[in-house]
Design an enzyme around this catalytic site. Sequence first.
Site, PDB file in Angstrom:
ATOM      1  N   TYR A 149      42.308  32.052  43.576  1.00 32.67           N
ATOM      2  CA  TYR A 149      42.601  31.800  42.152  1.00 32.67           C
ATOM      3  C   TYR A 149      44.059  31.423  41.909  1.00 32.67           C
ATOM      4  O   TYR A 149      44.510  31.486  40.770  1.00 32.67           O
ATOM      5  CB  TYR A 149      42.398  33.065  41.305  1.00 32.67           C
ATOM      6  CG  TYR A 149      41.131  33.846  41.452  1.00 32.67           C
ATOM      7  CD1 TYR A 149      39.887  33.258  41.272  1.00 32.67           C
ATOM      8  CD2 TYR A 149      41.196  35.213  41.705  1.00 32.67           C
ATOM      9  CE1 TYR A 149      38.730  34.019  41.349  1.00 32.67           C
ATOM     10  CE2 TYR A 149      40.037  35.986  41.779  1.00 32.67           C
ATOM     11  CZ  TYR A 149      38.805  35.371  41.601  1.00 32.67           C
ATOM     12  OH  TYR A 149      37.675  36.128  41.671  1.00 32.67           O
ATOM     13  N   ARG A 174      42.839  36.739  46.796  1.00 32.05           N
ATOM     14  CA  ARG A 174      43.021  36.254  45.424  1.00 32.05           C
ATOM     15  C   ARG A 174      44.046  35.128  45.272  1.00 32.05           C
ATOM     16  O   ARG A 174      43.793  34.185  44.515  1.00 32.05           O
ATOM     17  CB  ARG A 174      43.316  37.424  44.468  1.00 32.05           C
ATOM     18  CG  ARG A 174      42.120  38.411  44.393  1.00 32.05           C
ATOM     19  CD  ARG A 174      42.291  39.468  43.323  1.00 32.05           C
ATOM     20  NE  ARG A 174      42.258  38.903  41.992  1.00 32.05           N
ATOM     21  CZ  ARG A 174      43.318  38.641  41.251  1.00 32.05           C
ATOM     22  NH1 ARG A 174      44.530  38.953  41.673  1.00 32.05           N
ATOM     23  NH2 ARG A 174      43.196  38.096  40.072  1.00 32.05           N
ATOM     24  N   CYS A 205      44.677  31.441  59.799  1.00 33.42           N
ATOM     25  CA  CYS A 205      44.810  30.014  60.080  1.00 33.42           C
ATOM     26  C   CYS A 205      44.333  29.158  58.916  1.00 33.42           C
ATOM     27  O   CYS A 205      43.287  28.503  58.988  1.00 33.42           O
ATOM     28  CB  CYS A 205      44.082  29.677  61.364  1.00 33.42           C
ATOM     29  SG  CYS A 205      44.945  30.397  62.760  1.00 33.42           S
ATOM     30  N   GLU A 206      45.062  29.212  57.824  1.00 35.52           N
ATOM     31  CA  GLU A 206      44.827  28.397  56.631  1.00 35.52           C
ATOM     32  C   GLU A 206      46.188  28.213  55.985  1.00 35.52           C
ATOM     33  O   GLU A 206      46.926  29.193  55.839  1.00 35.52           O
ATOM     34  CB  GLU A 206      43.979  29.152  55.591  1.00 35.52           C
ATOM     35  CG  GLU A 206      42.585  29.508  55.992  1.00 35.52           C
ATOM     36  CD  GLU A 206      41.569  28.421  55.715  1.00 35.52           C
ATOM     37  OE1 GLU A 206      41.828  27.557  54.852  1.00 35.52           O
ATOM     38  OE2 GLU A 206      40.528  28.449  56.376  1.00 35.52           O
ATOM     39  N   PRO A 263      35.846  49.016  32.419  1.00 36.11           N
ATOM     40  CA  PRO A 263      37.091  48.545  33.034  1.00 36.11           C
ATOM     41  C   PRO A 263      37.045  48.708  34.556  1.00 36.11           C
ATOM     42  O   PRO A 263      36.602  49.742  35.058  1.00 36.11           O
ATOM     43  CB  PRO A 263      38.159  49.469  32.430  1.00 36.11           C
ATOM     44  CG  PRO A 263      37.418  50.708  32.019  1.00 36.11           C
ATOM     45  CD  PRO A 263      35.985  50.327  31.762  1.00 36.11           C
ATOM     46  N   GLY A 278      37.441  43.800  31.652  1.00 39.90           N
ATOM     47  CA  GLY A 278      38.272  42.606  31.664  1.00 39.90           C
ATOM     48  C   GLY A 278      39.664  42.778  31.095  1.00 39.90           C
ATOM     49  O   GLY A 278      40.370  41.791  30.895  1.00 39.90           O
TER      50      GLY A 278
HETATM   51  C1  PLP Z   1      33.684  42.376  36.798  1.00 41.88           C
HETATM   52  C2  PLP Z   1      33.017  43.047  35.665  1.00 41.88           C
HETATM   53  C3  PLP Z   1      33.674  44.056  34.978  1.00 41.88           C
HETATM   54  C4  PLP Z   1      35.090  44.475  35.261  1.00 41.88           C
HETATM   55  O1  PLP Z   1      36.022  43.489  35.050  1.00 41.88           O
HETATM   56  P1  PLP Z   1      37.581  43.875  35.226  1.00 41.88           P
HETATM   57  O2  PLP Z   1      38.299  42.613  34.975  1.00 41.88           O
HETATM   58  O3  PLP Z   1      37.739  44.337  36.632  1.00 41.88           O
HETATM   59  O4  PLP Z   1      37.880  44.945  34.248  1.00 41.88           O
HETATM   60  C5  PLP Z   1      32.991  44.710  33.971  1.00 41.88           C
HETATM   61  N1  PLP Z   1      31.715  44.372  33.656  1.00 41.88           N
HETATM   62  C6  PLP Z   1      31.052  43.396  34.313  1.00 41.88           C
HETATM   63  C7  PLP Z   1      29.663  43.091  33.938  1.00 41.88           C
HETATM   64  C8  PLP Z   1      31.678  42.700  35.334  1.00 41.88           C
HETATM   65  O5  PLP Z   1      31.021  41.729  35.965  1.00 41.88           O
END
Ligand code: PLP
Length: 433
Positions: free
Chosen positions: A327, A323, A354-355, A284, A241
């Site tokens: 989002y 995306r 077509c959106e 990651p 994340g």
């Molecule tokens: C999606 C996910 C990740 C990776 O998230 P990123 O934002 O791409 O780094 C890592 N672990 C789990 C369990 C996930 O679902």
Amino acid sequence: MTNYLTNELEHLTIDGADAVSLAETYGTPLYVYDVSKIRQTMRAFKTLFEKENVPYVVSYASKAFATKAIYQVAQQEGIHADIVSGGELVTAIKAGFDTKHLSFNGNNKSFDELTLAVEKGVGTIIIDNFLELKLLSTIAQEHQIKQDILLRISPGISAHTHEFISTGQQDSKFGFDLLTGQAKEAFQIAKNDDNLNLRGLHAHIGSQIFDVTGFEKNAALLADTAQSWGWQPAVINVGGGFGIRYTADDKPLPESEYVAAIIRTLKGKAASYDWKMPEIWIEPGRSIVGPAGQTLYTIGSRKDIPDIRHYLAVDGGMGDNIRPALYQAQYEAVLANQPNAQTKEVVRVAGKYCESGDVLVWQQALPETQPGDILSVLATGAYGYAMASNYNRNPRPAVVFVENGKHQLVVARETYEHIMSLDKDYTLQSSTK
Ligand SMILES: *Cc1c(COP(=O)(O)O)cnc(C)c1O
């Protein structure tokens, strides 16, 4: 203004290759990855742990971009991979990836997926729920193995990010709930199961996170939880994340800050609980492939609504990058045939689907453009190709890897034949007269 790397033709270069000639060679839309950058990021993560002399696993969350080629690069760099489906498992196997280095996440893994994982020797299965605990135990017993597992916890930590990419809050479909005691119950079941080898805990708090406190809290919580159960885990997996820069508004910390905070937290916990230092696992995805990827498009039509907006249309869109529509994700784009030219106007880059929500870049300053110019949307390497679709029956683009000026096709462009290949004629007669 960013100064983009260019060659003598003043064209944008991607790890030494001319973006315009890549577009000519392979066609557009085209996903292009800078493999040197991918390797650098993978190595940087490893180095951080090695410098601190802590046991670790860097596991690439392959859902961000799962193709044979990226599993091969990950394997070359000595990192593990996280999979979330049978399809990703098969892709990794076909890539020659060592299945012992795979971990399998997901909140509803099927019996068939779990069986395949056990048969193929997937190293770690990250158990998400009670049904899976039971299923996996049965499958492991039938195959006469003891399967390494982690337990996924929903830690009740809110990451400051978009609701749909936030996974750690208590109201989440992922993992065993901590606050209501479900996690402890799962721990007791797993610990006493002869077919399962419980190695540690896992929690992933979300995606595109920009501050270290969520990671620190998560790491601390997992350690405190294990300690409160009177148990010393061999593995603490804090998920992925780590945020990346999509636009100038994004101010991510260097990866080193997140990782340093996680290491510091867990070293502190291990010392105060008198534990042998557990392996720290991170997952990651986006941060490894996101900034290393970009998508090349050919500019086509435009629509100018005086005093309202300029729309510039390209030959791709939500089918290759969902995306922005999903989002409201923000991107930046650059004119690949003239990346450093003076900008003249602000446009909205729209796709061909077509959106009305089919947008790639909401606001982009660009120089004057002509139909046929090549536009590169930057930092599309994560969750672009991975989420691509055949909406409007458009073929999905090709993927090219570039390394030190050399380039190679790693996913071929789909054709109309591919799109038609699963369709069957309907030949039943209507029974109504
Ligand atoms: C999606 C996910 C990740 C990776 O998230 P990123 O934002 O791409 O780094 C890592 N672990 C789990 C369990 C996930 O679902």
